[in-house]
Design a protein around this motif. Structure first.
Motif, mmCIF file in Angstrom:
data_model
loop_
_atom_site.group_PDB
_atom_site.id
_atom_site.type_symbol
_atom_site.label_atom_id
_atom_site.label_comp_id
_atom_site.label_asym_id
_atom_site.label_seq_id
_atom_site.Cartn_x
_atom_site.Cartn_y
_atom_site.Cartn_z
ATOM 1 N N HIS A 1 0.850 -1.182 0.000
ATOM 2 C CA HIS A 1 0.000 0.000 0.000
ATOM 3 C C HIS A 1 0.892 1.240 0.000
ATOM 4 C CE1 HIS A 1 -3.250 2.693 0.615
ATOM 5 N NE2 HIS A 1 -2.893 3.007 1.852
ATOM 6 N N VAL A 2 0.743 2.067 -1.012
ATOM 7 C CA VAL A 2 1.563 3.269 -1.136
ATOM 8 C C VAL A 2 0.883 4.384 -0.341
ATOM 9 C CG1 VAL A 2 2.635 4.890 -2.750
ATOM 10 C CG2 VAL A 2 2.208 2.533 -3.466
ATOM 11 N N THR A 3 1.640 4.999 0.568
ATOM 12 C CA THR A 3 1.015 5.979 1.468
ATOM 13 C C THR A 3 1.347 7.428 1.125
ATOM 14 O OG1 THR A 3 2.879 5.716 2.940
ATOM 15 C CG2 THR A 3 0.917 4.405 3.427
ATOM 16 N N GLU A 4 2.318 7.652 0.262
ATOM 17 C CA GLU A 4 2.689 9.025 -0.086
ATOM 18 C C GLU A 4 2.531 9.228 -1.596
ATOM 19 O OE1 GLU A 4 4.150 11.726 1.716
ATOM 20 O OE2 GLU A 4 3.512 10.635 3.521
ATOM 21 N N ARG A 5 2.224 10.466 -1.984
ATOM 22 C CA ARG A 5 2.180 10.858 -3.401
ATOM 23 C C ARG A 5 0.997 10.238 -4.154
ATOM 24 N NH1 ARG A 5 8.736 10.731 -4.805
ATOM 25 N NH2 ARG A 5 9.274 12.155 -3.149
ATOM 26 N N THR A 6 0.042 9.673 -3.423
ATOM 27 C CA THR A 6 -1.076 9.008 -4.096
ATOM 28 C C THR A 6 -2.432 9.607 -3.743
ATOM 29 O OG1 THR A 6 -1.059 7.394 -2.321
ATOM 30 C CG2 THR A 6 0.020 6.757 -4.357
ATOM 31 N N ASP A 7 -2.432 10.652 -2.889
ATOM 32 C CA ASP A 7 -3.717 11.227 -2.464
ATOM 33 C C ASP A 7 -4.203 12.315 -3.418
ATOM 34 O OD1 ASP A 7 -1.566 12.808 -1.778
ATOM 35 O OD2 ASP A 7 -2.515 13.618 0.026
ATOM 36 N N VAL A 8 -3.519 12.490 -4.553
ATOM 37 C CA VAL A 8 -3.875 13.533 -5.531
ATOM 38 C C VAL A 8 -3.888 12.914 -6.932
ATOM 39 C CG1 VAL A 8 -2.883 15.417 -4.150
ATOM 40 C CG2 VAL A 8 -1.438 14.201 -5.806
ATOM 41 N N LEU A 9 -4.267 13.720 -7.919
ATOM 42 C CA LEU A 9 -4.217 13.322 -9.339
ATOM 43 C C LEU A 9 -4.863 11.951 -9.547
ATOM 44 C CD1 LEU A 9 -0.514 14.507 -10.033
ATOM 45 C CD2 LEU A 9 -2.604 15.794 -10.424
ATOM 46 N N CYS A 10 -4.240 11.091 -10.352
ATOM 47 C CA CYS A 10 -4.850 9.780 -10.654
ATOM 48 C C CYS A 10 -4.968 8.925 -9.396
ATOM 49 C CB CYS A 10 -4.029 9.036 -11.702
ATOM 50 S SG CYS A 10 -4.113 9.828 -13.311
ATOM 51 N N GLY A 11 -4.045 9.093 -8.462
ATOM 52 C CA GLY A 11 -4.071 8.277 -7.247
ATOM 53 C C GLY A 11 -5.373 8.422 -6.480
ATOM 54 N N SER A 12 -5.921 9.629 -6.445
ATOM 55 C CA SER A 12 -7.152 9.835 -5.673
ATOM 56 C C SER A 12 -8.393 9.449 -6.472
ATOM 57 C CB SER A 12 -7.257 11.287 -5.208
ATOM 58 O OG SER A 12 -7.347 12.132 -6.320
ATOM 59 N N ARG A 13 -8.244 9.265 -7.788
ATOM 60 C CA ARG A 13 -9.393 8.872 -8.618
ATOM 61 C C ARG A 13 -9.379 7.384 -8.961
ATOM 62 N NH1 ARG A 13 -7.623 14.273 -8.667
ATOM 63 N NH2 ARG A 13 -9.441 15.589 -8.961
ATOM 64 N N ARG A 14 -8.258 6.769 -8.894
ATOM 65 C CA ARG A 14 -8.158 5.354 -9.286
ATOM 66 C C ARG A 14 -7.700 4.569 -8.055
ATOM 67 N NH1 ARG A 14 -4.741 4.539 -14.629
ATOM 68 N NH2 ARG A 14 -5.919 2.593 -14.592
ATOM 69 N N GLU A 15 -8.664 4.207 -7.223
ATOM 70 C CA GLU A 15 -8.340 3.578 -5.947
ATOM 71 C C GLU A 15 -7.537 2.292 -6.156
ATOM 72 O OE1 GLU A 15 -11.757 2.841 -3.459
ATOM 73 O OE2 GLU A 15 -10.352 1.970 -1.994
ATOM 74 N N GLY A 16 -6.451 2.185 -5.447
ATOM 75 C CA GLY A 16 -5.638 0.962 -5.516
ATOM 76 C C GLY A 16 -4.708 0.899 -6.720
ATOM 77 N N HIS A 17 -4.828 1.873 -7.629
ATOM 78 C CA HIS A 17 -4.015 1.825 -8.848
ATOM 79 C C HIS A 17 -2.520 1.768 -8.524
ATOM 80 C CE1 HIS A 17 -2.475 2.722 -12.836
ATOM 81 N NE2 HIS A 17 -1.873 3.792 -12.353
ATOM 82 N N PHE A 18 -2.069 2.700 -7.694
ATOM 83 C CA PHE A 18 -0.623 2.745 -7.440
ATOM 84 C C PHE A 18 -0.155 1.633 -6.504
ATOM 85 C CE2 PHE A 18 -1.153 7.063 -9.193
ATOM 86 C CZ PHE A 18 -0.236 6.940 -10.224
ATOM 87 N N ASP A 19 -1.065 1.053 -5.722
ATOM 88 C CA ASP A 19 -0.704 -0.150 -4.949
ATOM 89 C C ASP A 19 -0.373 -1.271 -5.935
ATOM 90 O OD1 ASP A 19 -1.368 1.327 -2.747
ATOM 91 O OD2 ASP A 19 -3.250 0.289 -2.330
ATOM 92 N N GLY A 20 -1.187 -1.369 -6.984
ATOM 93 C CA GLY A 20 -0.959 -2.389 -8.019
ATOM 94 C C GLY A 20 0.326 -2.129 -8.793
ATOM 95 N N VAL A 21 0.590 -0.844 -9.080
ATOM 96 C CA VAL A 21 1.817 -0.482 -9.796
ATOM 97 C C VAL A 21 3.037 -0.812 -8.928
ATOM 98 C CG1 VAL A 21 3.177 1.471 -10.675
ATOM 99 C CG2 VAL A 21 0.734 1.319 -11.211
ATOM 100 N N ALA A 22 2.984 -0.431 -7.650
ATOM 101 C CA ALA A 22 4.123 -0.673 -6.749
ATOM 102 C C ALA A 22 4.394 -2.176 -6.619
ATOM 103 C CB ALA A 22 3.852 -0.065 -5.375
ATOM 104 N N THR A 23 3.322 -2.962 -6.562
ATOM 105 C CA THR A 23 3.480 -4.418 -6.424
ATOM 106 C C THR A 23 4.168 -4.997 -7.659
ATOM 107 O OG1 THR A 23 1.444 -4.467 -5.150
ATOM 108 C CG2 THR A 23 2.231 -6.582 -5.996
ATOM 109 N N VAL A 24 3.637 -4.650 -8.837
ATOM 110 C CA VAL A 24 4.200 -5.273 -10.040
ATOM 111 C C VAL A 24 5.623 -4.783 -10.300
ATOM 112 C CG1 VAL A 24 3.407 -3.690 -11.873
ATOM 113 C CG2 VAL A 24 3.553 -6.133 -12.313
ATOM 114 N N VAL A 25 5.865 -3.498 -10.050
ATOM 115 C CA VAL A 25 7.211 -2.974 -10.313
ATOM 116 C C VAL A 25 8.219 -3.595 -9.333
ATOM 117 C CG1 VAL A 25 8.637 -0.882 -10.288
ATOM 118 C CG2 VAL A 25 6.433 -0.864 -11.459
ATOM 119 N N SER A 26 7.820 -3.786 -8.085
ATOM 120 C CA SER A 26 8.723 -4.436 -7.113
ATOM 121 C C SER A 26 9.066 -5.843 -7.572
ATOM 122 C CB SER A 26 8.071 -4.523 -5.729
ATOM 123 O OG SER A 26 7.775 -3.236 -5.257
ATOM 124 N N LYS A 27 8.031 -6.577 -8.009
ATOM 125 C CA LYS A 27 8.271 -7.947 -8.471
ATOM 126 C C LYS A 27 9.187 -7.937 -9.704
ATOM 127 C CE LYS A 27 4.825 -10.907 -8.545
ATOM 128 N NZ LYS A 27 5.044 -11.996 -7.569
#
Ligand code: AMP
Length: 288
Positions: free
Chosen positions: A107-133
């Motif tokens: 779960h990404v806690t910073e830089r996600t409460d604005v722009l696409c992050g605040s409109r696409r719930e869970g989007h950046f959690d999914g991005v962070a997961t796949v990019v880490s893998k």
């Protein structure tokens, strides 16, 4: 160019290449390649011994009402384009290969409460997961990300810093059509009339840059200029037009330092995003 679908196969060969001292450049994508993706690959080609590209439409970063199923896919055409851009290894995993376990949730806690992050719930959690893998699979020295998705760059830089991934993130400027429209796999969703209107998004950002260079320093004034032009000249529905410091993505009252002007506009079938990043020193501000 070699194609891989299994994690263990590509991971093993890349580990052995790394031990030989080879420098690995990595370009993660969702495919349906265009010149934006290819520019990332060409840059990676110049700066590394081995270029790895992944093509994976990551289900985790799509919301329930988004376009995961209909996202454009053309792996055969992609393979030809990737090869011509100098990619050595193409990684095309199935979702089952990538997500066999589910004992960890990011779960990404910073830089996600604005722009696409605040409109696409869970989007950046999914991005962070796949990019880490993918970073753990490819073990890159350099990883290439486009500034077209500037919030993604900001989130990935935070991820790399927090989790100490030994990888250098390379920011690549947005590649555009001749009329200024940012290249995107989703541009194929635009109707002919919408495609004619779409360059107004970038033009309105260019207007903003001119106003700022002429001395405008109030974010609200800039936002309303952009809003007026997009409303007058397109049929799109504005999702957001926002200005923040970059890459922190914090609110700013005055336009100085490094900041981003970002927007998202919904057309019938396509939601387009675009942005510009401007650096303005205190000195420049005083000289206006
Ligand atoms: P995607 O396949 O849309 O997930 O994009 C994969 C990578 O290509 C991301 O780092 C994007 O930011 C980058 N990218 C997509 N479009 C462009 C573009 N027009 N210019 C530069 N980079 C881009």
């Amino acid at each position: 160019m070699q194609k891989y679908t299994k994690i263990s196969a590509i991971q093993e060969i890349l580990l052995s290449e790394k031990r030989k001292g080879k420098k690995i450049g990595f370009v993660p994508t969702m495919g349906f390649l265009h010149e934006g993706h290819l520019t990332l690959a060409e840059r990676a080609r110049q700066e590394n011994d081995i270029v790895v590209m992944s093509i994976f439409v990551n289900p985790l970063q799509f919301g329930p009402n988004e376009d995961f199923e209909s996202y454009p896919r053309d792996p055969e055409r992609d393979a030809g384009l990737a090869q011509s851009a100098g990619v050595d290894m193409l990684f095309l995993p199935e979702a089952e290969e990538m997500y066999s376990g589910s004992s960890i949730k990011m779960h990404v806690t910073e830089r996600t409460d604005v722009l696409c992050g605040s409109r696409r719930e869970g989007h950046f959690d999914g991005v962070a997961t796949v990019v880490s893998k993918l970073f753990n699979i490819a073990g890159p020295d350099n990883a290439y990300f486009g500034l077209k998705d500037a919030q993604q760059v900001a989130v990935i830089e935070g991820l790399v810093n927090d989790l100490n991934f030994p990888v250098n993130i390379v920011r690549v400027p947005t590649v555009r059509e001749e009329d200024g429209l940012a290249k995107s796999s989703r541009n194929v969703y635009l109707s002919e009339a919408e495609r004619e209107e779409a360059p107004v998004l970038y033009r309105s950002l260019m207007d903003a840059e001119t106003f700022i260079s002429e001395g405008e320093s109030n974010p609200e004034t800039i936002i309303s200029h952009i809003q007026n032009r997009i409303t007058a000249e397109t049929s799109g529905e504005i999702d957001y037009i926002e200005i923040y410091s970059f890459p922190e993505l914090k609110e700013i009252r005055e336009l100085h330092g490094e900041f981003i002007i970002a927007l998202a506009v919904k057309f019938q079938k396509a939601r387009l995003i675009d942005n510009i990043i401007i650096k303005r020193t205190q000195e420049e501000k005083q000289n206006v």
